[in-house]
Design an enzyme around this catalytic site. Structure first.
Site, short mmCIF file in Angstrom:
data_model
loop_
_atom_site.label_atom_id
_atom_site.label_comp_id
_atom_site.label_asym_id
_atom_site.label_seq_id
_atom_site.Cartn_x
_atom_site.Cartn_y
_atom_site.Cartn_z
N TYR A 40 -1.98 4.87 -2.87
CA TYR A 40 -2.69 3.66 -2.44
C TYR A 40 -4.15 3.98 -2.14
CZ TYR A 40 -4.10 -0.15 0.72
OH TYR A 40 -4.80 -1.16 1.33
N GLU A 62 -2.27 -8.57 5.61
CA GLU A 62 -2.89 -8.12 6.86
C GLU A 62 -2.25 -8.81 8.05
OE1 GLU A 62 -4.81 -5.76 7.52
OE2 GLU A 62 -5.88 -5.26 5.68
N TRP A 70 0.84 0.07 8.32
CA TRP A 70 0.58 -0.39 6.97
C TRP A 70 1.60 0.17 5.99
CZ3 TRP A 70 -0.49 -3.94 4.02
CH2 TRP A 70 -0.76 -3.74 2.67
#
Length: 211
Positions: A40, A62, A70
């Site tokens: 990522y 988000e 995350w």
């Protein structure tokens, strides 16, 4: 998209800053171990997003990430995309109780009713923003005149005057779950600011800011 939560972030004492991987590339500690987070970081984090659907997806994720890591959201990303019709604002805006019940029963995503409702609310707000140039252009209008140049994770701010202003402006347009810290993470993730650590192989790679 915030790569780590405060509980995962290195402390000032053990924050190593840049870590050189087995491939010889320099990355922050959070992206140096987990292959998923490393990929990522290498291919997506900090890369500009300038389309409506991409921006709506990032804002939605988000919001779902708030209070979680995350990594948790990233592992569920394909399930989120399937559950929310690819984050097509037109489709999500039409969701009603049947769709909300379906999402609340979907173990592949984060089953938080307030966050699900926020995604629907934000889809409708995204559509309304088309009359003002669109969501992506709206968000990018809050790009600051300069970007941070952190050398360690601890030097990265958690919010800024611009993220506060963006948060207030989005709330005024009817968006939910868009606090200043969440919006700062968004700005990092989509390249509006460059918080790749100085010395990272991705510092300056967005094309928005020079290395």
């Amino acid at each position: 998209m915030t790569p780590t939560t405060p509980t995962e972030a290195p402390t000032a004492r053990d924050d190593p800053g840049i870590v050189i991987g087995e491939d010889g590339l320099a990355r922050p500690a959070w992206a140096s171990v987990d292959p998923m987070l490393r990929d990522y970081y290498d291919t997506e984090w900090g890369t500009p997003v300038r389309d409506e659907q991409g921006m709506y997806e990032r804002i939605s994720l988000e919001a779902f990430q708030a209070g979680l890591s995350w990594a948790t959201i990233l592992r569920k990303r394909s399930a989120f995309r399937a559950a929310f019709d690819g984050f097509d604002p037109e489709r999500v805006a039409r969701y009603g109780e049947a769709e909300i019940d379906r999402l609340m029963a979907d173990a592949g995503i984060v089953r938080n009713r307030a966050k699900i409702l926020a995604a629907i609310t934000n889809a409708n707000a995204t559509i309304r923003l088309r009359d003002k140039g669109g969501l992506a252009e709206f968000v990018w209008s809050f790009q600051p005149s300069e970007t941070p140049a952190p050398r360690t994770f601890a030097e990265i701010p958690s919010k800024s005057p611009e993220s506060l202003a963006l948060s207030k402006a989005l709330r005024k347009e009817g968006f939910a779950f868009v606090g200043p810290t969440t919006m700062y993470a968004l700005m990092e993730a989509i390249g509006i600011i460059d918080t790749h650590l100085v010395g990272s192989h991705r510092r300056g790679s967005s094309g928005v800011w020079t290395a």
